[in-house]
Write a protein that holds these residues in place. Structure first.
Motif, PDB file in Angstrom:
ATOM      1  N   LYS A 199       0.821  -1.206   0.000  1.00 56.00           N
ATOM      2  CA  LYS A 199       0.000   0.000   0.000  1.00 56.00           C
ATOM      3  C   LYS A 199       0.855   1.256   0.000  1.00 56.00           C
ATOM      4  N   ALA A 204      -2.342  -1.596  -4.905  1.00 57.58           N
ATOM      5  CA  ALA A 204      -3.386  -2.322  -4.195  1.00 57.58           C
ATOM      6  C   ALA A 204      -3.280  -3.807  -4.517  1.00 57.58           C
ATOM      7  N   LEU A 234      -7.259  -3.115   2.504  1.00 56.92           N
ATOM      8  CA  LEU A 234      -5.979  -3.655   2.053  1.00 56.92           C
ATOM      9  C   LEU A 234      -6.096  -4.603   0.863  1.00 56.92           C
TER      10      LEU A 234
END
Length: 337
Positions: A199, A204, A234
């Motif tokens: 991140k 992503a 996440l």
């Protein structure tokens, strides 16, 4: 095997706001009616535009579809993809090139790569199980924003060796059938950790489904475990609509139940002869030629949060792979949905 703004017509209020206050009431009303008519006409015109044009999105292609061709002649294959009209691709490996070489090859023909499939176990130069810093550097060179694990992480206790006479799909199906609830929870935790680590690099992490993930596992399924146990901040998901349908599941229901979790989609079609299964079997066909109602699914996916769309087709192909890729593009470029 997981890229935005919608264009809207100008409103009557915007047109009226610029009028001088000295206009009389009749003039204001006349101007308002005219502006409302123009806005209405613009909305009707926008609604009649093809889906991808209306939303300002490129039709993407998962390069796996042309794997043998790209491996043999990367420049020629990318050039053919660009001539068809594709502007975005999703990678499934670097095909023996460096990240810089791959980026240069795409630049030469006007293609961008916003997503890449990255294996879980360390196999080859790019994997979630390898050097994450090097992986992030490579992906940033290419311009990748989504690193998608295309298959479950095969537990380390499993030997990566098919039985005698066992083909790839049968091998993977056998391994998936041996995985426990804890194995799938471990996969979710693995994705969370990789998502947190990448991140900071602006990348992503996502997960791409096949149909193995929909097989019953006690009172749940692997896909339900992954969706429940991963952190939405996440980990995102890439829906392979073809494999969802091959599993006998409804992609519309999945999008509705888990709105916002799927941000990428493999636009993959299958023939009505496909029997529901969890064993990596389907009867593939070009997009628009199969059983999936894309005129309904594309807007449903967009409403649920999908912004990256990549055509993908499984073998066998009726002819040359590039011909099938063109059939799918031509359908999607013109589909009004």
């Amino acid at each position: 095997m997981r890229p935005d703004t919608t264009r809207t017509a100008a409103t009557g209020d915007e047109a009226v706001a610029g009028l001088e206050f000295t206009l009389n009431r009749r003039s204001v009303l006349a101007a308002g009616v005219a502006a409302m008519g123009a806005a209405g006409g613009g909305s009707a015109s926008a609604a009649s535009q093809p889906f991808f044009q209306r939303h300002g999105l490129p039709v993407g292609l998962q390069l796996y579809t042309l794997g043998p061709d790209a491996q043999k002649d990367l420049d020629g294959t990318l050039s053919a993809v660009s001539r068809i009209g594709y502007r975005a691709i999703e990678l499934a490996g670097l095909l023996g090139r460096t990240a810089a070489e791959m980026k240069a090859a795409m630049d030469r023909v006007g293609l961008v790569c916003t997503s890449a499939h990255i294996q879980g176990r360390a196999m080859g130069s790019q994997s979630f199980g390898g050097d994450l810093a090097k992986l992030a550097d490579d992906l940033n060179v290419i311009g990748v924003k989504y690193a998608v694990m295309p298959l479950f992480y095969i537990p380390d206790r499993f030997e990566l060796k098919p039985n005698r006479g066992e083909n790839g799909p049968a091998f993977l199906t056998r391994l998936a059938g041996q995985m426990t609830v804890d194995d799938w929870k471990w996969n979710a935790d693995f994705l969370n950790k990789k998502g947190e680590a990448l991140k900071a690099a602006g990348i992503a992490v996502g997960y791409h489904n096949h149909n193995n993930e929909f097989a019953p596992l006690g009172d749940t399924t692997p896909i339900d475990i992954l969706l429940k146990e991963t952190d939405p901040s996440l980990v995102t998901f890439e829906m392979d609509a073809g494999w969802v349908t091959a599993a006998g599941r409804d992609p519309f229901e999945l999008l509705k139940t888990h709105k916002g979790r799927f941000t990428l989609m493999h636009v993959k079609d299958i023939k009505p002869t496909t029997q529901a299964n969890f064993a990596l079997r389907q009867d593939p066909t070009e997009v628009g030629s199969g059983m999936i109602d894309w005129k309904k699914l594309l807007p449903a996916a967009y409403a649920s949060g999908v912004r990256q769309f990549f055509v993908e087709q499984e073998p066998p192909f009726p002819g040359e792979r590039i011909d099938s890729v063109k059939v799918s593009y031509d359908y999607l470029a013109g589909v009004i949905a």
